[in-house]
Design a protein around this motif. Structure first.
Motif, mmCIF file in Angstrom:
data_model
loop_
_atom_site.group_PDB
_atom_site.id
_atom_site.type_symbol
_atom_site.label_atom_id
_atom_site.label_comp_id
_atom_site.label_asym_id
_atom_site.label_seq_id
_atom_site.Cartn_x
_atom_site.Cartn_y
_atom_site.Cartn_z
ATOM 1 N N SER A 95 0.837 -1.189 0.000
ATOM 2 C CA SER A 95 0.000 0.000 0.000
ATOM 3 C C SER A 95 0.877 1.245 0.000
ATOM 4 C CB SER A 95 -0.897 0.003 1.237
ATOM 5 O OG SER A 95 -0.112 0.190 2.406
ATOM 6 N N ALA A 96 0.248 2.391 -0.283
ATOM 7 C CA ALA A 96 1.001 3.650 -0.259
ATOM 8 C C ALA A 96 1.553 3.914 1.142
ATOM 9 C CB ALA A 96 0.100 4.799 -0.705
ATOM 10 N N ALA A 97 0.796 3.504 2.178
ATOM 11 C CA ALA A 97 1.268 3.697 3.554
ATOM 12 C C ALA A 97 2.504 2.851 3.823
ATOM 13 C CB ALA A 97 0.161 3.346 4.539
ATOM 14 N N HIS A 98 2.517 1.609 3.292
ATOM 15 C CA HIS A 98 3.704 0.763 3.453
ATOM 16 C C HIS A 98 4.910 1.382 2.744
ATOM 17 C CE1 HIS A 98 0.871 -2.877 4.151
ATOM 18 N NE2 HIS A 98 1.316 -2.420 5.308
ATOM 19 N N VAL A 99 4.701 1.897 1.549
ATOM 20 C CA VAL A 99 5.797 2.525 0.805
ATOM 21 C C VAL A 99 6.339 3.731 1.574
ATOM 22 C CG1 VAL A 99 6.412 3.745 -1.326
ATOM 23 C CG2 VAL A 99 4.946 1.716 -1.428
ATOM 24 N N MET A 100 5.447 4.505 2.195
ATOM 25 C CA MET A 100 5.875 5.665 2.960
ATOM 26 C C MET A 100 6.660 5.233 4.196
ATOM 27 S SD MET A 100 5.590 9.025 2.779
ATOM 28 C CE MET A 100 7.258 9.243 3.358
ATOM 29 N N ALA A 101 6.209 4.158 4.842
ATOM 30 C CA ALA A 101 6.934 3.648 6.006
ATOM 31 C C ALA A 101 8.332 3.186 5.608
ATOM 32 C CB ALA A 101 6.156 2.498 6.645
ATOM 33 N N ILE A 102 8.424 2.499 4.477
ATOM 34 C CA ILE A 102 9.733 2.057 3.981
ATOM 35 C C ILE A 102 10.633 3.260 3.711
ATOM 36 C CG2 ILE A 102 10.911 0.949 2.036
ATOM 37 C CD1 ILE A 102 8.382 -0.884 1.808
ATOM 38 N N ALA A 103 10.069 4.295 3.115
ATOM 39 C CA ALA A 103 10.855 5.496 2.795
ATOM 40 C C ALA A 103 11.386 6.146 4.070
ATOM 41 C CB ALA A 103 9.993 6.484 2.013
ATOM 42 N N TYR A 104 10.549 6.199 5.110
ATOM 43 C CA TYR A 104 11.025 6.793 6.367
ATOM 44 C C TYR A 104 12.172 5.974 6.952
ATOM 45 C CZ TYR A 104 11.483 7.616 11.300
ATOM 46 O OH TYR A 104 12.022 7.838 12.542
ATOM 47 N N LEU A 105 11.980 4.667 7.038
ATOM 48 C CA LEU A 105 13.004 3.810 7.635
ATOM 49 C C LEU A 105 14.320 3.893 6.868
ATOM 50 C CD1 LEU A 105 10.802 0.662 8.383
ATOM 51 C CD2 LEU A 105 11.589 2.376 10.022
ATOM 52 N N GLU A 106 14.236 3.857 5.548
ATOM 53 C CA GLU A 106 15.453 3.868 4.732
ATOM 54 C C GLU A 106 16.123 5.236 4.757
ATOM 55 O OE1 GLU A 106 16.937 2.188 0.419
ATOM 56 O OE2 GLU A 106 14.825 2.707 0.673
ATOM 57 N N SER A 107 15.342 6.285 4.596
ATOM 58 C CA SER A 107 15.929 7.630 4.537
ATOM 59 C C SER A 107 16.564 8.010 5.873
ATOM 60 C CB SER A 107 14.865 8.662 4.150
ATOM 61 O OG SER A 107 13.848 8.754 5.138
ATOM 62 N N THR A 108 15.915 7.667 6.987
ATOM 63 C CA THR A 108 16.484 7.998 8.289
ATOM 64 C C THR A 108 17.777 7.230 8.524
ATOM 65 O OG1 THR A 108 14.270 8.436 9.149
ATOM 66 C CG2 THR A 108 16.009 8.115 10.766
ATOM 67 N N SER A 109 17.810 5.973 8.089
ATOM 68 C CA SER A 109 19.039 5.187 8.217
ATOM 69 C C SER A 109 20.166 5.813 7.406
ATOM 70 C CB SER A 109 18.784 3.750 7.757
ATOM 71 O OG SER A 109 17.782 3.133 8.537
#
Length: 694
Positions: free
Chosen positions: A478-492
């Protein structure tokens, strides 16, 4: 003086003991007050800390341990009570030992007996690391350390000597009797009866208070008669059941048992069920967990009021103006014993009800977090923190993977924004180990685990969690899952020193402004990260544009925690563009917002932004002290300025400007004054509400 319990009833007697113990605490670094339950160890320790604390220490920290059942969380509890919001990967006890090394602190460890070995080990570790530390412990048994000085807390005396005054035990009875029955007066006849009651109760304060509370419904002579009729039977029963325990323990158990007999069956049932709570409960919790079967939901309030009137449950003001309730340890232990007598099904039902109540609360808190009730949810989460631990422990004990994982996932808002990352990560890892089925609770728990890990700076865990999200949501995330992935990856990536890559990941993510549902915090978190990227790259004007976008969404939602990150970024931009007055305004807003949610990292960054602004405005003295305050905050957090070279450069530039204006000697003195402040004092000073605010 910090964190001492508030006395809601008059402290009676113990003056000779206090005088003696003040000297003992001055002369010795480890003092343990021992004695049976209900003899008054906690109140005596709190009063002693209040009287002697300022003489032997700069800071007093009272640590209530009775709600804690998992000894592995002992260090976490100390971090919490010492206001050290540490998110590093170092062992909690190491962080505490390092922080205490050069400080004069009086640490009051209250109710150690159920964690005796762990408390002894921790005390030894901290005393060896901190030469100026003093520890005052209360326990039913000594810690067992070689340099421990022990004081056995005796029951209150029945007589006062030759001056004609009633003894402390009788004075306590009279005081509590007047609370239960305002018409009560201790005349000559009443005094003789009261002395008999107190003698029967061996002068144990809790037993005396329970007896005095009965005067709300019984005359004094009837109270004495009932007590004498039943006490020998109950004491004999207690003595037979536990012949190896001290006689006064039998007395207290008999007194509580007598109070139990005088309760109605429904009051006894509620008492038993409420014993599953740790750290207190509110009326809703009492109704939800205590109601059911013969105890109708609407009848809980009546039974609860009766238990309060009998001094078996204590009523306290809650954080939101609502009433909260709790029980003394010995009273709660009796309730737990009675719950077991009701059978394993009743025990399991009460503990499941407690877990379900906390799980429902976590669901609603998570759903409401990104909205106008965020502050209220924060207060509620903090009030129920001990109960959340108990609910998590029950899930782990029963190997209930889905419940444990869902609870951890929703409690992301406690683990990350509220500063309990190390505890949350530990629970989430244990919950994930129960099952790896790719179902909603598991993925939600990965989210909670990853945000806690990133709060500790563990970028590898963040990248691993992002990949787990990809694998578990294939082929149609879902778009929410994609956004969660983006947060986790970008913050890392951001925390790994790769801001350009982090910015590209965020820019490629979907724009989920206005989305409500699971992971609805991800857009705000990632957008706050984008403002941080701009700040690290010196792109302050671009950062201000993104911050404005974030603010608009937060204001539309009524959300404050993410909004304060935008305030901080805007303060950096205003400083860079030569508008220090505006920068100071935004920095102050960020400090106030972050302090509201116990976010010390955000406070430390905002304090340094305020120092930069004030130094540019000519307020060099105040700015110097703010840099000291910022350093004190970083000492309890880990890596200053999050390890960012760019933020360190801004901080060094501010310091250089202040030194040039004041001179090294004046700067060092003011900086040291800020460094000596506690975090609470420093935050108050920063906001202009503490001492020396001019």
């Amino acid at each position: 003086m910090e964190s001492l319990p508030v006395e809601v009833t008059q402290f009676i007697g113990r003056q000779a003991e206090l005088t003696y113990l003040e000297q003992e605490l001055t002369d010795h670094r480890l003092l343990t007050l021992t004695g049976v339950g209900g003899v008054g160890k906690t109140r005596l320790a709190a009063r002693l800390a209040q009287r002697a604390g300022a003489r032997v220490a700069d800071t007093v920290c009272f640590v209530p341990l009775s709600p804690l059942r998992d000894p592995t969380l002992l260090g976490n509890v100390l971090l919490e009570e010492l206001r050290l919001a540490d998110n590093s990967n170092e062992a909690a006890e190491d962080v505490i030992a390092q922080w205490l090394a050069d400080k004069r602190v009086l640490l009051v460890l209250d109710t150690c007996e159920h964690l005796i070995g762990d408390c002894a080990r921790l005390a030894r570790r901290l005393l060896d690391a901190a030469p100026e530390l003093r520890i005052l412990a209360t326990s039913r048994q000594p810690l067992g350390l070689a340099d421990e000085h022990r004081f056995a807390v005796a029951p209150l005396p029945l007589t006062a000597g030759d001056d004609g005054r009633p003894g402390d035990a009788v004075a306590l009875f009279a005081d509590r009797a007047a609370l239960a029955s305002p018409a009560f007066a201790l005349g000559t006849g009443e005094r003789a009866v009261a002395e008999g009651v107190c003698r029967r109760l061996d002068g144990i304060p809790l037993a005396i208070e329970l007896a005095a509370a009965r005067l709300a419904e019984l005359p004094l002579e009837r109270l004495e008669s009932l007590l004498n009729d039943r006490f020998d039977v109950l004491a004999a029963r207690e003595g037979t059941a536990a012949a190896d325990t001290p006689e006064r323990h039998h007395t207290l158990r008999s007194a509580i048992g007598w109070s139990h007999e005088l309760c109605t069956p429904l009051e006894r049932l509620l008492w038993a069920r409420l014993s599953v709570f740790t750290g207190g409960f509110d009326a809703t919790g009492a109704r939800t967990v205590g109601g059911g079967g013969p105890l109708a939901w609407l009848a809980v309030d009546t039974a609860l009021d009766a238990l309060v009137a009998k001094s078996l449950v204590r009523r306290r003001p809650g954080p939101l103006g609502e009433e909260r309730y709790d029980m003394l340890d010995t009273v709660r232990e009796f309730g737990g014993w009675w719950l077991e007598q009701l059978g394993p099904e009743e025990v399991a039902s009460a503990r499941r009800g407690h877990r379900d109540f906390l799980l429902d609360l976590a669901r609603r808190a998570d759903a409401g977090w990104m909205g106008p009730e965020q502050g209220s949810w924060y207060e509620r989460l903090m009030a129920e923190h001990a109960n959340f631990r108990t609910a998590m422990d029950f899930c782990l004990e029963t190997a209930d993977g889905p419940a444990a994982q869902e609870l951890c996932g929703h409690l992301r808002i406690l683990w990350f924004p509220c500063g309990f990352a190390r505890e949350g990560r530990r629970y989430a890892e244990a919950a994930l180990a129960l099952t790896d089925r790719p179902r909603r609770p598991y993925l939600l728990c990965v989210w909670g685990w990853a945000t806690a890990a990133l709060a500790q700076g563990d970028t590898e865990a963040g990248l691993r969690a992002a990949q787990m999200f990809r694998d578990l949501t294939k082929p149609d995330p879902s778009a929410a899952h994609v956004m969660a992935i983006a947060y986790l990856e970008s913050t890392s990536l951001l925390l790994s020193g790769r801001p350009h890559e982090a910015g590209a990941v965020i820019d490629a993510a979907p724009d989920l402004r206005g989305y409500r549902g699971p992971y609805d915090a991800a857009w705000c978190l990632a957008t706050a990260g984008r403002t941080f990227v701009h700040a690290l790259l010196g792109e302050y004007a671009d950062g201000a544009v993104v911050a404005r976008k974030l603010k608009d969404e937060c204001e539309r939602r009524g959300e404050r925690w993410s909004h304060t990150w935008a305030d901080w970024t805007t303060a950096l931009a205003e400083n860079d563009q030569g508008r220090p007055g505006e920068a100071a305004r935004y920095a102050l807003s960020a400090i106030a917002g972050k302090a509201r949610f116990r976010d010390r990292t955000g406070v430390a960054l905002a304090v340094e932004a305020l120092a930069d602004a004030l130094s540019a405005l000519g307020g060099h003295g105040r700015a110097a002290r703010l840099l000291g305050i910022g350093q004190r905050l970083w000492q309890g957090l880990g890596l200053p300025q999050l390890g960012s070279p760019e933020l360190r450069a801004v901080r060094h530039s501010t310091e250089h400007r202040i030194r040039a204006a004041l001179g090294d000697s004046a700067y060092e003195a003011l900086y040291a004054a800020g460094l000596d402040m506690t975090p609470e004092q420093g935050i108050a000073y920063s906001l202009g509400t503490g001492p020396g605010r001019g």
